[in-house]
Design an enzyme around this catalytic site. Structure first.
Site, PDB file in Angstrom:
ATOM      1  CB  CYS A   1     -28.923  56.058  39.927  1.00 62.68           C
ATOM      2  SG  CYS A   1     -28.235  55.959  41.570  1.00 62.68           S
TER       3      CYS A   1
ATOM      4  CB  CYS B   1     -40.535  37.168  16.034  1.00 67.47           C
ATOM      5  SG  CYS B   1     -41.040  36.351  14.509  1.00 67.47           S
TER       6      CYS B   1
END
Length: 371
Positions: free
Chosen positions: A35, A343
């Site tokens: 942040c 994958c």
């Protein structure tokens, strides 16, 4: 608390959109540690720092907005540029402050804020900063303060876009909201625990050492920014027919009948065309699909995704950033900690065993490959 995920990167040369100017006796440094409200405030507490400016860096889109960056719609990350007096505090001193405000082991975000738009990094503006950053990162690794490896990237600075005015000095303008957010994030609790009695130091005491010799030089992060993809006819000659059809034409190889689906050795998987680092054996798992599957990339900056609407369905395609090779698809049915299943096609990748990684130029990823 902020509702959108976080991960900081810094860097990039000032562009015309940056409205804060550097005086003649000052230097500038760029850091990313989550942040930018928190990082800005922490640097402005360092003696010798005149101003820290929140902004967006590391991406290719022009003049991004907070909504775009925080929503993960760009390749930018939140960043902070630090204007400092080198006669008061050195670049080494700034790095020592930086270590005490972030988690250098987490490439996927910082504390409660998750996502590539909040990943950490050090963006150097010149060769001296690069050498110092690499040396100080190596010293931090040798201290063994963290349970996980120190992996914060050291990257060249290119462009920076100043964030909207309401983000500047947020800790002053909205002090109550700022303190509620930052305390609930776990940032202070983490850094204070890691550093203990070494947390509060005088950052002015750290000096910039002379340039390192060639023998002392840690390996810099791999840089593919100048990579030129070979012509199609060249790729046809270099690749096997299967490698070409998969990586260049988006085809899929046969399940349980490919090179790496059951590969168990430790090592790194790189792009078959460019050599971009893609996946680590430490993140590989048996998915039962017959293709090599991973929970995450080894380095987000080399892997990109896009919507694939082929075959009458909507999927998320995974490609290498610079070679633009088709690698496979990512699904949301993977194991913890990411819940993702990358994958991949073996034919789109090359496997480099752990023992060969240093020789082939992938030393910086060895810690991420070791289980």
């Amino acid at each position: 608390m902020r509702l959108i995920t976080i991960a900081l990167w810094f860097g990039l040369a000032l562009t015309s959109t940056a409205t804060f100017s550097q005086s003649s006796d000052e230097k500038v440094a760029t850091f990313a540690g989550g942040c930018f409200w928190c990082v800005e405030k922490a640097f402005e507490d360092v003696p010798g720092v005149r101003e820290a400016v929140s902004g967006y860096a590391g991406g290719t889109e022009v003049d991004p907005s907070y909504e775009q960056v925080a929503g993960g719609q760009t390749s930018h990350t939140e960043a902070v540029q630090v204007y400092y007096d080198p006669s008061v505090v050195s670049y080494t001193g700034l790095l020592q402050a930086f270590w005490r405000m972030m988690d250098p082991t987490d490439l996927d975000g910082q504390f409660v804020d998750r996502g590539q738009q909040y990943r950490p990094a050090i963006f150097y503006h010149n060769e001296q900063q690069r050498e110092i950053a690499l040396r100080e990162r190596e010293k931090l690794r040798e201290q063994n303060r963290y349970e996980d490896p120190v992996v914060v990237p050291v990257e060249p600075f290119t462009t920076f876009y100043r964030a909207e005015d309401y983000h500047q000095d947020y800790y002053k303008k909205s002090s109550v909201r700022y303190w509620i957010y930052t305390r609930n994030s776990g940032r202070f609790q983490f850094t204070e625990k890691v550093w203990g009695d070494d947390y509060d130091v005088d950052f002015r005491k750290f000096e910039d050492k002379p340039a390192m010799s060639d023998a002392e030089q840690p390996q810099a992060s791999l840089d593919f920014s100048d990579y030129q993809k070979p012509a199609d006819e060249t790729l046809r000659e270099q690749l096997t027919p299967l490698q070409y059809s998969v990586s260049q034409r988006g085809k899929t190889e046969r399940a349980f009948n490919n090179e790496y689906w059951d590969e168990e050795r430790a090592g790194i998987y790189v792009d078959i065309v460019s050599g971009e680092p893609l996946f680590s054996s430490a993140d590989k798992f048996e998915s039962g699909t017959g293709w090599p599957s991973f929970t995450k990339p080894i380095d987000d900056k080399f892997v990109v995704t896009k919507t694939d609407r082929s075959w009458f369905m909507t999927r998320t395609e995974v490609k290498s950033r610079y070679a633009d090779s088709h690698l496979g698809h990512v699904f949301e049915d993977g194991p913890e900690p990411t819940g993702l299943r990358y994958c991949m096609n073996s034919a789109a990748m090359r496997f480099i065993p752990l023992d060969d990684m240093a020789e082939e130029g992938y030393s910086e990823y060895i810690d991420q490959v070791k289980d």
